[in-house]
Design an enzyme around this catalytic site. Structure first.
Site, short mmCIF file in Angstrom:
data_model
loop_
_atom_site.label_atom_id
_atom_site.label_comp_id
_atom_site.label_asym_id
_atom_site.label_seq_id
_atom_site.Cartn_x
_atom_site.Cartn_y
_atom_site.Cartn_z
N THR A 160 47.54 79.30 11.55
CA THR A 160 48.32 79.21 10.32
C THR A 160 49.79 79.50 10.65
O THR A 160 50.11 79.94 11.76
CB THR A 160 47.83 80.24 9.30
OG1 THR A 160 48.03 81.55 9.84
CG2 THR A 160 46.36 80.03 8.95
N PRO A 161 50.70 79.29 9.69
CA PRO A 161 52.10 79.67 9.93
C PRO A 161 52.24 81.14 10.32
O PRO A 161 53.08 81.49 11.15
CB PRO A 161 52.77 79.37 8.58
CG PRO A 161 51.99 78.20 8.06
CD PRO A 161 50.56 78.50 8.43
N ASP B 174 51.66 81.64 14.00
CA ASP B 174 52.82 81.27 14.81
C ASP B 174 53.92 82.31 14.72
O ASP B 174 54.55 82.66 15.72
CB ASP B 174 53.35 79.91 14.36
CG ASP B 174 52.47 78.76 14.84
OD1 ASP B 174 51.62 79.00 15.71
OD2 ASP B 174 52.64 77.64 14.33
N ALA B 175 54.19 82.78 13.51
CA ALA B 175 55.25 83.78 13.32
C ALA B 175 54.94 85.04 14.13
O ALA B 175 55.83 85.64 14.75
CB ALA B 175 55.40 84.12 11.84
N ASP C 283 60.72 69.68 37.36
CA ASP C 283 60.04 68.55 38.00
C ASP C 283 59.71 67.49 36.95
O ASP C 283 58.58 67.02 36.85
CB ASP C 283 58.77 69.03 38.70
CG ASP C 283 58.18 67.95 39.62
OD1 ASP C 283 58.94 67.05 40.04
OD2 ASP C 283 56.97 68.02 39.92
#
Length: 414
Positions: free
Chosen positions: A93-94, A97-98, A261
């Site tokens: 969910t957001p 990520d937070a 690379d």
């Protein structure tokens, strides 16, 4: 990542984009949200774009804003009805990520709006270790060989994924092995439509194996070998994919990620036609300032190597911009220049004689020619950033689309 949470994914109201440039039209909402462009987000919402529009990886504008630490955008999207618990295809969910990126203020905002983190403690794990019994390497199909070892196609939890083996000479060295795992731990936290997703590590006594998403369309190298020269609109669209993925890596906080690379073999294409950058997780991470690394001239591929690298000088993010220019050159030409010449000799001429590929006007539109000349400038400080490159490419793409549409309209009238 646990697959048990995937059934909670809300049905998307949007169909997958069919055009190559997936950041145009309503998908620009995602781009503006990731960049903290409040005015751009407002414009898209006023035009009626769904706040829960999701990309190929089922990531919404709220995911991207939470990931990038764009607090104002998070607040705005929530006010406009964004689903605080929309899950991407990894079940994040957001709020997941937070938390992964340490955006404390955004976490508080999301929690206050009912946000949950289904990953829990797992999202904080230093590296996603996968039980070796989950993947039967005896059933693996060899599909290629990379700089660090062989690449296999395997099944993991019912899904085809790529298994990259690390040679025993690397995996058997404890210090090297530990540093390698730290690199992969960083990769685990990265989320972007134009980078290949890292899934986890399988630990064996005699070797180290890590899993990534499998992109069945192969590499840009394969595409160019089969198709040859690309039409300008496709070449620019592909260049945008690469530039967006690289810009995400270069703007990573707290330290930028330098690929070192970047070659056509390290750019893969998924079934939707989107290009994704891979093997960036095996590169070094800049510490503090964006300068100061030294690496041997043998690091990376000579054909795409920046002059300062070949000369064993200090380098920064602009080495990737140089490599990017040579890749774009190949897309317009249909393959590398000076095919018959030894790559190391090419690198030597570029480093000490300022040699660069030819740019005939019949093949390279003037804006592309100017961009390539800037990107492979002998002075790294004179090369543009990927953020600047994206703006130039977006303008070029818009102009090319208008010309294509104009030509089509004339043909219809005739």
């Amino acid at each position: 990542m646990e697959s048990s949470s995937r059934h909670q994914l809300p049905p998307s109201k949007q169909k997958m984009p069919s055009q190559r440039n997936e950041w145009e039209g309503p998908y620009r909402l995602l781009f503006c949200s990731s960049k903290g462009d409040k005015a751009g987000v407002m414009q898209q919402l006023m035009e009626g774009v769904d706040t829960n529009l999701a990309d190929y990886d089922k990531r919404t504008a709220l995911h991207l804003a939470s990931c990038e630490g764009c607090t104002e955008i998070v607040v705005l999207l929530l006010e406009k009805g964004a689903d605080v618990n929309f899950m991407d295809r990894w079940g994040r969910t957001p709020l997941s990520d937070a938390r992964s990126f340490g955006h404390v203020d955004i976490c508080k905002i999301l929690v206050a709006h009912g946000g949950i983190d289904p990953m829990g403690i797992e999202s904080q794990a230093p590296c996603c270790e996968i039980d070796s019994t989950e993947v039967d390497m005896n059933e693996a199909t060899l599909i290629g060989e990379g700089a660090y070892g062989e690449i296999y196609l395997v099944k993991w939890r019912g899904t085809e994924v790529a298994a990259k083996t690390i040679r025993s000479s690397i995996a058997s060295n404890k210090t090297v092995r530990d540093n390698f795992l730290k690199e992969l731990a960083l990769w685990q936290k990265l989320r972007h439509p134009n980078i290949v997703q890292f899934l986890g590590v399988l630990k064996h006594a005699d070797r180290l194996i890590f899993l990534t998403e499998y992109l069945r369309n192969g590499s840009l190298y394969d595409i160019l070998r089969k198709r040859g020269r690309l039409d300008p609109l496709t070449a620019v669209a592909y260049a945008l994919d690469i530039a967006r993925g690289m810009n995400y890596l270069h703007q990573h906080k707290p330290h930028a990620i330098i690929h070192r690379d970047l070659t056509p073999r390290n750019v893969l294409q998924n079934e939707a036609g989107r290009l994704k950058v891979t093997d960036f997780g095996l590169s070094k991470i800049t510490q503090g300032r964006d300068v100061g690394y030294k690496m041997t001239g043998g690091t990376g591929s000579y054909r795409y190597m920046a002059p300062e690298v070949y000369r064993r000088e200090s380098y920064g993010k602009k080495v990737d911009v140089f490599s990017f220019a040579l890749i774009v050159h190949e897309m317009f030409q249909g393959g590398p220049s000076n095919r018959g010449e030894e790559p190391e000799k090419l690198a030597d001429k570029r480093a000490y004689e300022d040699s660069r590929p030819h740019l005939p006007s019949i093949v390279y539109p003037e804006p592309i020619k100017k961009l390539l000349q800037d990107c492979w400038h002998k002075n790294p400080d004179r090369r543009p950033t990927f953020e600047e490159i994206i703006l130039h490419l977006e303008t070029m793409e818009g102009n090319l689309q208008q010309r294509t549409m104009g030509t089509y309209c004339r043909c219809v009238v005739l």
